[in-house]
Design an enzyme around this catalytic site. Sequence first.
Site, PDB file in Angstrom:
ATOM      1  N   GLY A   2      40.631  76.755  58.503  1.00  0.00           N
ATOM      2  CA  GLY A   2      40.690  76.722  59.840  1.00  0.00           C
ATOM      3  C   GLY A   2      41.166  75.544  60.649  1.00  0.00           C
ATOM      4  CG  HIS A   3      40.396  75.405  64.942  1.00  0.00           C
ATOM      5  ND1 HIS A   3      40.224  76.075  65.980  1.00  0.00           N
ATOM      6  CD2 HIS A   3      39.117  75.209  64.678  1.00  0.00           C
ATOM      7  CE1 HIS A   3      39.077  76.343  66.380  1.00  0.00           C
ATOM      8  NE2 HIS A   3      38.280  75.803  65.331  1.00  0.00           N
ATOM      9  CG  ASN A   4      40.170  70.716  65.215  1.00  0.00           C
ATOM     10  OD1 ASN A   4      41.509  70.750  65.828  1.00  0.00           O
ATOM     11  ND2 ASN A   4      39.280  71.253  65.994  1.00  0.00           N
TER      12      ASN A   4
END
Length: 358
Positions: A256-258
């Site tokens: 996922g993001h980050n």
Amino acid sequence: MTEPLFFKPARSLTVREIVQLTGVEPRDSSSLDRRIHNVAALDSAGPNDLAFFDNARYLDQLAATRAGACLTTERFAKHVPSRTAVLLSPEPYPAFVAVSRELFAEALRPSSLFDAKGVTPGSFIHASARLENGVTVDPGAVIGPRAEIGAGTTIGPNAVIGPQVRIGRDCSIGAGSTLIHALVGDRVIIHPGCRIGQDGFGYLMQNGAHGKVPQVGRVIIQDDVEIGAGTTVDRGAIRDTIIGEGTKIDNLVQIGHNVSIGRHCVLVAQTGIAGSVTLEDYVVIGARVGINNHVRIGEAAQIAATSNVNGDVPPGERWGGTPAKPIKQWMREMFLLERLARQDKSGTTPNDPAGNGA
């Protein structure tokens, strides 16, 4: 119809050359000039093949093998047939891998599926893209404006490289993959069907509807990373998604993001990592693990397959279960549950013959 061999050995090796390459010890010198052309499993090896043995479960296969040479330990050497050259090593499998790498170097990194050199007809390269000498582009690939690709890199058929993407040298981008909003280091392997740099999953519920949160970060993939087929890596929302040097990711993994993944981590198939997770260096994640958002997993920690991680994991620890916890605690709990499950209809347990219940 002929039956092709997809990987042919680049050369053959004598037993003497194998000894020099790996540092193993030959049981006797009479077979040092024997030539080895291939590697094979014990039960299918022939007189020109190298096999290895390090598991007592397969002693019957060792006793019957027809391999030309076998890497094994001192413990099992007496079981090797007299026709097979014995090569002694405390760790037979790493030595076997070293020989395999020497014989089959082309299997270490995917090559052009079109057997192409350079840019092929049927590929689409924007006029402002910059490709160093020695880049191979297979048919159907699209390379967007201001993208930059280093020497020795292969872009597979129908792969899409987005605007301003940077790809280093000696990389392999698999067929049908897409890379957008990404910076990729050297010697990176991305297998077919990967999706790198698309929107992260970010929405804000307001006025009864899910409003999209802009995802304005990047994906940064450092040197010597390998990413398996069908894996997705979302770009960051407010900071970059990072995959550290030397990390190996299996097929069908969701990142996922980050997310920040450290150096030399291993992520096994069907793992799902939610946003803003941090994996420190040398973390190992088993198959089908789910990791909740904002979790930190410490350096060299290991997570057992099918676990769900909802909280931070200290460095060097082994956790497992749902929810994940230290592995010894998880095993004790599983043992207790198994005992309770054996309770009979009268309410007794195996350790409670008087019928006093659990």
